[in-house]
Design an enzyme around this catalytic site. Structure first.
Site, PDB file in Angstrom:
ATOM      1  N   LEU A   1       2.543   6.399  -5.227  1.00 41.12           N
ATOM      2  CA  LEU A   1       3.716   6.922  -5.936  1.00 41.12           C
ATOM      3  C   LEU A   1       3.412   8.254  -6.624  1.00 41.12           C
ATOM      4  CD1 LEU A   1       5.231   3.637  -7.421  1.00 41.12           C
ATOM      5  CD2 LEU A   1       5.869   4.839  -5.323  1.00 41.12           C
ATOM      6  N   ARG A   2       2.138   8.638  -6.654  1.00 39.08           N
ATOM      7  CA  ARG A   2       1.709   9.977  -7.111  1.00 39.08           C
ATOM      8  C   ARG A   2       1.890  10.242  -8.599  1.00 39.08           C
ATOM      9  NH1 ARG A   2      -1.403  10.562  -2.803  1.00 39.08           N
ATOM     10  NH2 ARG A   2      -0.357  11.264  -0.920  1.00 39.08           N
TER      11      ARG A   2
ATOM     12  N   ASN B   1      -4.961   6.233  -7.195  1.00 36.51           N
ATOM     13  CA  ASN B   1      -5.524   7.583  -7.109  1.00 36.51           C
ATOM     14  C   ASN B   1      -4.539   8.636  -7.594  1.00 36.51           C
ATOM     15  OD1 ASN B   1      -3.914   7.082  -4.853  1.00 36.51           O
ATOM     16  ND2 ASN B   1      -5.086   8.439  -3.519  1.00 36.51           N
TER      17      ASN B   1
ATOM     18  N   ASP C   1      -8.829   3.213  -3.412  1.00 38.11           N
ATOM     19  CA  ASP C   1      -8.216   3.777  -2.212  1.00 38.11           C
ATOM     20  C   ASP C   1      -8.135   5.304  -2.257  1.00 38.11           C
ATOM     21  OD1 ASP C   1      -6.810   3.368   0.357  1.00 38.11           O
ATOM     22  OD2 ASP C   1      -5.228   4.453  -0.706  1.00 38.11           O
TER      23      ASP C   1
ATOM     24  N   ASP D   1       1.098   2.560   3.797  1.00 36.10           N
ATOM     25  CA  ASP D   1       0.234   3.630   3.287  1.00 36.10           C
ATOM     26  C   ASP D   1       1.065   4.903   3.055  1.00 36.10           C
ATOM     27  OD1 ASP D   1      -1.890   5.080   2.368  1.00 36.10           O
ATOM     28  OD2 ASP D   1      -2.940   5.230   4.288  1.00 36.10           O
TER      29      ASP D   1
ATOM     30  N   HIS E   1       0.835  -1.200   0.000  1.00 31.17           N
ATOM     31  CA  HIS E   1       0.000   0.000   0.000  1.00 31.17           C
ATOM     32  C   HIS E   1       0.871   1.251   0.000  1.00 31.17           C
ATOM     33  CE1 HIS E   1      -4.000   1.910   1.473  1.00 31.17           C
ATOM     34  NE2 HIS E   1      -3.275   2.789   0.817  1.00 31.17           N
TER      35      HIS E   1
ATOM     36  N   HIS F   1     -10.830   0.818   0.996  1.00 34.17           N
ATOM     37  CA  HIS F   1     -10.554   1.877   1.975  1.00 34.17           C
ATOM     38  C   HIS F   1     -11.885   2.042   2.707  1.00 34.17           C
ATOM     39  CE1 HIS F   1      -9.315   6.295   2.849  1.00 34.17           C
ATOM     40  NE2 HIS F   1     -10.547   6.190   3.288  1.00 34.17           N
TER      41      HIS F   1
ATOM     42  N   HIS G   1      -5.376  -0.541   5.426  1.00 32.43           N
ATOM     43  CA  HIS G   1      -5.110   0.201   6.670  1.00 32.43           C
ATOM     44  C   HIS G   1      -6.201   0.051   7.736  1.00 32.43           C
ATOM     45  CE1 HIS G   1      -7.605   3.001   4.467  1.00 32.43           C
ATOM     46  NE2 HIS G   1      -6.628   3.451   3.710  1.00 32.43           N
TER      47      HIS G   1
END
Lengths: 194, 428, 313
Positions: B65-66, B96, B154, B309, B62, B181, B234
């Site tokens: 990496l953006r 996301n 997520d 996370d 989890h 999530h 999480h």
């Protein structure tokens, strides 16, 4: 050991006035004051906190014995008028000013135990001005130890004392400290008075 | 042909029940042999691992990496360097991004970037719904063909129960795990921290534990209904853990992960760190009671994986008042040391259980390669130094994110090296 | 015994203070009360000091009270409120703090709708920071002025029974008061609708009750909180009428309290919502005294923080 000695590592060099000496000095001050100002005529004694207040009380009693008139007594806390707020560090507790009535037209005798730089008196005069306009303000101190930084002179003095700036003059009053005395203190380890 | 012998280390591999001093020979990208006193074949490189622990490569299931879209927070490159620096050989990255990874081309872009920066493996996770909007299913088949290993929305929960049901059903065609999530956003409202004693004291709007529990409860019933593979991301409350435990007893195919911060910090940290935005994440740091329940879940086997996370944000975004800060903290470069110090040296779990939670378990949950050093397995290996003392210093992070509540913590135990497909990973 | 002293750079809340520090502020404020009775209601204490009043959330009363306190101490004060260009939306709080620091103020008075903002500013500026209310967290000067008011009426705080009634969950006034009253030995009951009670209210060290009349039983002091029904977008209470029916303070209900009970309210009041006019204007009401005491308390806080900056030898 005295209170000042404990807190600042000072030791007593000598006792300048003992209980009898303090009583005689206050009597002399009362007499000198009455020569200048009649007791019944608007005289008001205002002690600068903290040890100016017991002096004012003692002076008032001495005046009453001589003249039969007890002048009103007040207390002035000059903390809020000090010019050294930013340098004194942990600040003194504000105890408040407590005047016995309007000061307009009265003769106010400011009382303090020791006159030194004159800054306390400057602050007291500023504060009094915020309360009104006395006919006259006189200054009575038990000990004048010199080293003035402002043009302030006492009208009535119990004792003039030569000191060095390093020395400390400690005044004790029976009412608050248990017994009357004026002592000269010096930092431990410094040379004896010349 | 390439060969590498890792010699003299304490080899811990929960997949084979091993915890002993063994040499490990890696050849042509796979584990060739394990044994005492192995001699290096001609031309083989040798790593002296005396005093170190040798484990199957650690896997973080989890991370964020953006990339694409938020490269100012993190890139595949910086994220993978952070993973390697933190002792991980593989990460699974959440969809996301911008655009959302809900189609083949985004998946392929992420994998292409990863191939250019081979510090660790990347396993992309695809979105459950198109645009993570919670309305229509994304094209699981296309994404799986491109390399997606699981699906999740997520950052956002799948609110619509019908859509969740269909996702669990459809994912079975690909044996994909559906990662949730779990958060009821209506119960969260404008909450910014756990609802409890500390939100009461601090006057901050609270997020009740029930916001997570109600959705976990619903999803477990849906997983039971559909026979799908369900994974709680999480997981943060004692109640949710109990729900998982109970569902598993009924035979529901459920797994769960917990984060190091939910194991080591409670909601008190928000007060102790004086409203620091580094204590703001979702789910929020929970009560001490929840922390203890999660620790028990590590020990009794209920928890399948520890995942960071890892959620990097730009310092400008986090350096604001608590209420205005985005949720999330980084974790790739702190997870291993935090777990070794607080969980293993701290006596919560033995070392082999930690390796299970950081490698074997994550591989099993998502069906990933690795998680084992049995001969024939991929030669992804992590070396750990149990005694090295480190002080967490965010300025030295490889990640672009500096947002951690653990700055200044002094910890005993740290990653020493990683091997990817049989070769030592070196960072520039 | 050594004299009590104030050494804190900031006043961020009541929670971190000791009973001695609280008493020092109250004693100092007592001395300042007298200044309001002088012909010249001003002392030169903070001459040359600059105080910035930063009100990110509108609050005419608290701001005016601070401003008056600053003027009576001869400080130079400057107001920034949410409408003014200095606090433009979009600028980060840290940038705002840096800008303010560049003006070299001595003290900042900060009101913000979110908890923790004064704390963040206090970390980033050299000036002393006074929390004038941060969200539902703390409002320390309100609790101090409430305590001064109680002490002047009851002569003590210890042993008193205090009932605080209303929207406990969203009230910074409650939190500061609960900390202060507990530290000085009062016993506090908080009462309000269940929908407006924080989940862990009892962890604040108070008795929690959901019935107004029960809370009023034997109370020496009753503090009513402003019911901001209109503010809540999430359904917490169905109507004003229902609120007054359950939690409005009427004279009949007040009869359950001690005969010499005092009634307080931080203002502004909603007459007919949380408090009936017959009580607000009644014999036990000290609501206007609270306002007067507020100026003295704020003078005391400004003085103590400014003096502590001297740092001593």
């Amino acid at each position: 050991m005295t209170k000042a000695a404990r807190s600042q590592h000072l030791r007593v060099q000598r006792t300048v006035l003992d209980a009898g000496g303090v009583a005689r000095a206050i009597d002399d001050m009362a007499e000198a004051l009455l020569e200048e100002e009649p007791a019944g005529d608007g005289l008001m004694l205002i002690g600068i906190r903290t040890r100016g207040l017991p002096l004012a009380e003692r002076l008032a009693a001495a005046i009453a014995r001589r003249s039969g008139v007890t002048p009103p007594i007040g207390a002035l806390d000059i903390t809020l008028y000090r010019d050294d707020l930013s340098t004194i560090g942990p600040q003194p507790v504000v105890r408040g000013t407590d005047l016995p009535g309007p000061i307009d037209g009265r003769v106010v005798v400011l009382c303090d135990d020791v006159l030194y730089t004159g800054r306390t008196v400057r602050a007291a005069l500023d504060e009094l001005a915020d309360y009104g306009r006395p006919r006259a303000v006189r200054l009575a101190v038990l000990v004048d130890r010199g080293h003035r930084e402002l043009p302030v002179q006492p009208d009535v003095v119990g004792l003039r004392l030569d000191t060095t700036p390093e020395q400390v003059v400690e005044v004790a009053f029976a009412d608050v400290d248990g017994s009357d005395a004026v002592r000269l203190l010096a930092r431990a380890g410094e040379e004896e008075e010349a | 042909m390439s060969a590498h012998l890792i010699r003299g280390g304490r080899l811990v591999d929960p997949s084979q029940g091993l915890d002993e001093e063994l040499d490990l020979l890696l050849e042509d990208g796979v584990v060739a042999r394990l044994g005492a006193g192995l001699e290096p074949p001609p031309g083989a490189a040798v790593t002296d691992a005396r005093g170190l622990v040798v484990t199957p490569g650690l896997i973080d299931v989890h991370v964020h990496l953006r990339e694409p879209g938020h490269e100012y927070k993190e890139t595949v490159e910086s994220g993978l360097m952070a993973a390697a620096a933190g002792g991980f050989t593989a990460v699974a990255c959440m969809p996301n991004t911008e655009p959302v990874n809900d189609n083949r081309s985004v998946t392929e872009h992420v994998l292409r970037q990863a191939a250019r920066h081979p510090y660790a493996r990347v396993h992309p996770i695809g979105a459950i719904s198109k645009g993570q909007k919670g309305e229509e299913l994304a094209e699981f088949g296309e994404m799986v063909a491109a390399g997606v290993v699981a699906v999740s929305d997520d950052g956002w929960p799948v609110k619509n129960a019908h859509l969740m049901r269909r996702a669990l059903e459809y994912a079975r065609h690909f044996d994909l795990t559906v990662i949730q999530h779990a958060e009821d956003l209506e119960l969260t409202g404008d909450g910014v921290m756990h609802e409890g004693e500390w939100s009461t004291r601090l006057g901050l709007p609270g997020i009740p534990g029930a916001a997570e529990d109600v959705m976990v409860a619903r999803d477990l019933l849906l997983a039971e209904l559909t026979g799908g593979r369900y994974h709680v991301a999480h997981l943060s409350t004692g109640h949710s853990l109990e729900l998982v435990r109970e569902a598993r007893r009924r035979g529901v195919r459920v797994s769960c992960e917990v984060t190091p911060h939910h194991l080591l910090l409670s909601d008190r940290a928000v007060a102790e760190q004086s409203f620091s935005s580094h204590t703001k994440m979702k789910p929020p740091l929970r009560s001490q009671h929840d922390v203890e329940a999660l620790l028990a879940g590590l020990a009794d086997g209920t928890v399948d994986a520890i995942a960071s996370d890892h959620a990097p944000h730009h310092p400008d975004e986090k350096d604001v008042q608590f209420s205005a800060a985005p949720f999330g903290i980084v974790g790739l470069e702190t997870t291993v040391s935090l777990c070794l110090d607080r969980l293993v040296h701290g006596g919560v779990i033995p070392l082999p259980r930690l390796i299970e939670l950081l490698s074997t378990g994550p591989a099993r949950v998502l069906g990933l390669p690795g998680g084992s050093l049995a001969p024939g397995q991929v030669a992804d290996v992590t070396l750990l130094d149990l005694e090295r003392r480190i002080t967490v210093d965010p300025t030295t992070f490889r990640s672009k994110g500096r947002n951690t509540p653990f700055a200044g913590w002094t910890l005993r135990g740290a990653p020493a090296a990683t091997f990817l497909a049989g070769r030592p990973v070196t960072l520039p | 015994m050594s004299e009590p002293t104030w050494r804190r750079k900031d006043l961020l809340g009541i929670a971190p203070l000791s009973a001695e520090e609280i008493t020092l502020v109250l004693d100092t404020a007592e001395s300042f009360l007298e200044i309001a009775e002088r012909p010249i209601k001003k002392v030169p204490t903070l001459r040359g000091k600059s105080v910035l009043n930063l009100f990110f959330e509108a609050s005419t009363r608290t701001r005016s009270s601070f401003e008056l306190a600053e003027k009576r101490l001869s400080a130079d004060s400057l107001n920034f409120s949410s409408g003014s260009s200095a606090l433009v939306k979009g600028e980060s709080l840290i940038d705002t703090a840096r800008n303010l620091q560049a003006m070299a103020p001595d003290l900042l008075v900060v009101r913000h709708q979110h908890p923790g903002v004064p704390h963040l500013l206090a970390e980033r500026v050299e000036a002393g920071v006074i929390n004038a209310g941060d969200g539902a967290h703390e409002h320390p000067t309100q609790a101090l002025l409430d305590a001064l008011t109680i002490r002047r009426h009851k002569g003590r705080i210890a042993g008193l029974k205090v009932a605080i009634v209303g929207d406990v969950a969203h009230s910074r006034v409650v939190r500061s008061n609960v900390h202060l009253l507990a530290k000085l030995g009062a016993s506090v009951t908080v009462a309000g609708p269940r929908t407006m009670m924080p989940v862990a209210a009892d962890s604040l060290g108070v008795t929690v009750c959901y019935d107004l009349e029960e809370a009023l039983e034997g109370a020496d002091v009753v503090m009513m909180l402003r019911a901001q029904l209109e503010r809540h977008r999430r359904a917490l209470f169905p109507s004003v009428r229902d609120y007054f029916r359950l939690f409005g303070l009427s004279r009949a209900r007040l009869a359950r309290a001690q005969e010499d009970v005092i009634v307080m309210h931080p203002g502004p009041m909603n007459r007919g919502v949380e408090i009936a006019s017959e009580v607000a204007d009644g014999p036990g009401s000290v609501i206007l005294e609270q306002v007067a005491n507020g100026v003295a308390v704020r003078m005391a806080v400004l003085y103590l923080l400014a003096a502590a900056q001297g740092g001593g030898e």
